[in-house]
Scaffold this motif. Structure first.
Motif, PDB file in Angstrom:
ATOM      1  N   ARG A 250       2.477 -45.079  -4.572  1.00 16.88           N
ATOM      2  CA  ARG A 250       3.152 -45.082  -4.871  1.00 16.88           C
ATOM      3  C   ARG A 250       3.949 -46.269  -4.369  1.00 16.88           C
ATOM      4  O   ARG A 250       4.276 -45.298  -3.171  1.00 16.88           O
ATOM      5  CB  ARG A 250       4.422 -45.002  -6.361  1.00 16.88           C
ATOM      6  CG  ARG A 250       5.604 -45.219  -6.510  1.00 16.88           C
ATOM      7  CD  ARG A 250       6.062 -44.504  -7.752  1.00 16.88           C
ATOM      8  NE  ARG A 250       7.672 -45.627  -7.237  1.00 16.88           N
ATOM      9  CZ  ARG A 250       8.802 -45.352  -8.153  1.00 16.88           C
ATOM     10  NH1 ARG A 250       8.401 -43.758  -8.899  1.00 16.88           N
ATOM     11  NH2 ARG A 250       9.231 -46.075  -8.884  1.00 16.88           N
TER      12      ARG A 250
ATOM     13  N   THR B  53       6.146 -49.568  -1.869  1.00 17.67           N
ATOM     14  CA  THR B  53       7.451 -50.698  -2.402  1.00 17.67           C
ATOM     15  C   THR B  53       6.166 -52.086  -2.018  1.00 17.67           C
ATOM     16  O   THR B  53       5.037 -52.201  -1.382  1.00 17.67           O
ATOM     17  CB  THR B  53       7.800 -51.151  -1.396  1.00 17.67           C
ATOM     18  OG1 THR B  53       7.265 -51.280   0.024  1.00 17.67           O
ATOM     19  CG2 THR B  53       8.481 -50.031  -0.940  1.00 17.67           C
ATOM     20  N   GLY B  54       6.777 -53.315  -2.084  1.00 18.11           N
ATOM     21  CA  GLY B  54       6.679 -54.683  -2.834  1.00 18.11           C
ATOM     22  C   GLY B  54       6.264 -55.053  -3.910  1.00 18.11           C
ATOM     23  O   GLY B  54       7.184 -55.232  -5.045  1.00 18.11           O
TER      24      GLY B  54
ATOM     25  N   ASN C 264       3.423 -51.939  -7.531  1.00 12.37           N
ATOM     26  CA  ASN C 264       3.812 -50.381  -7.484  1.00 12.37           C
ATOM     27  C   ASN C 264       3.172 -49.582  -7.066  1.00 12.37           C
ATOM     28  O   ASN C 264       3.346 -48.206  -6.646  1.00 12.37           O
ATOM     29  CB  ASN C 264       4.585 -50.549  -8.950  1.00 12.37           C
ATOM     30  CG  ASN C 264       4.748 -51.298  -9.704  1.00 12.37           C
ATOM     31  OD1 ASN C 264       4.637 -52.170 -10.739  1.00 12.37           O
ATOM     32  ND2 ASN C 264       6.937 -51.028  -9.793  1.00 12.37           N
TER      33      ASN C 264
END
Length: 150
Positions: A98, A100-101, A104
């Motif tokens: 999982r 960031t950015g 997902n």
């Protein structure tokens, strides 16, 4: 900085990351300890959670998988949690994170061929927008974790 392990334990970790089946006697000769002393340090690093597991590295091509790919998923609203509950059941997924950015999820997958890839993507699209990146070759793979100086 992790003060749980000293320079000798870092050397032991270095040998184990190159070959987890290396004998404690041989590692001991390299680091200046007896086999029982190496075993004791390894046990301590296991107990501290520094060493978490031992695994065999398996060739995807020699086991019949022609493709290895990185697939990112940008989950649709309300679909991330159901996907997170399901992803562990996909045989194709060898690593999943999982992140960031905009996306997902990032997954490393192995597939028999392009038709298998198409079928796999068809299973993903109900959860979100998938982007596929075919891996051509390994540049750095499973590099050992080293002591950070300073």
């Amino acid at each position: 900085m992790n003060n749980k392990i000293d320079a000798i334990s870092w050397k032991i970790l270095s040998y184990l990351q190159k070959n987890a089946r290396e004998s404690f006697a041989n590692i001991g000769r390299q680091v200046g300890l007896s086999a029982p002393a190496v075993a004791e340090r390894v046990k301590k690093m296991e107990d501290l959670g520094i060493i978490t597991d031992y695994k065999a590295m398996v060739s995807h091509t020699e086991t019949g998988y022609q493709l290895k790919a990185i697939i990112t998923l940008r989950a649709f609203m309300g679909k991330l949690k159901p996907f997170l509950e399901l992803v562990g059941t996909f045989d194709e997924v060898i690593n999943c994170y999982r992140i960031t950015g905009n996306e997902n999820i990032i997954m490393e997958v192995v597939l028999r061929n392009q038709f298998h890839l198409e079928q796999f993507i068809d299973r993903l699209i109900q959860y979100g927008e998938a982007r596929t990146h075919i891996i051509l070759s390994d540049v750095v793979s499973n590099a050992p974790i080293k002591k950070i100086e300073g």
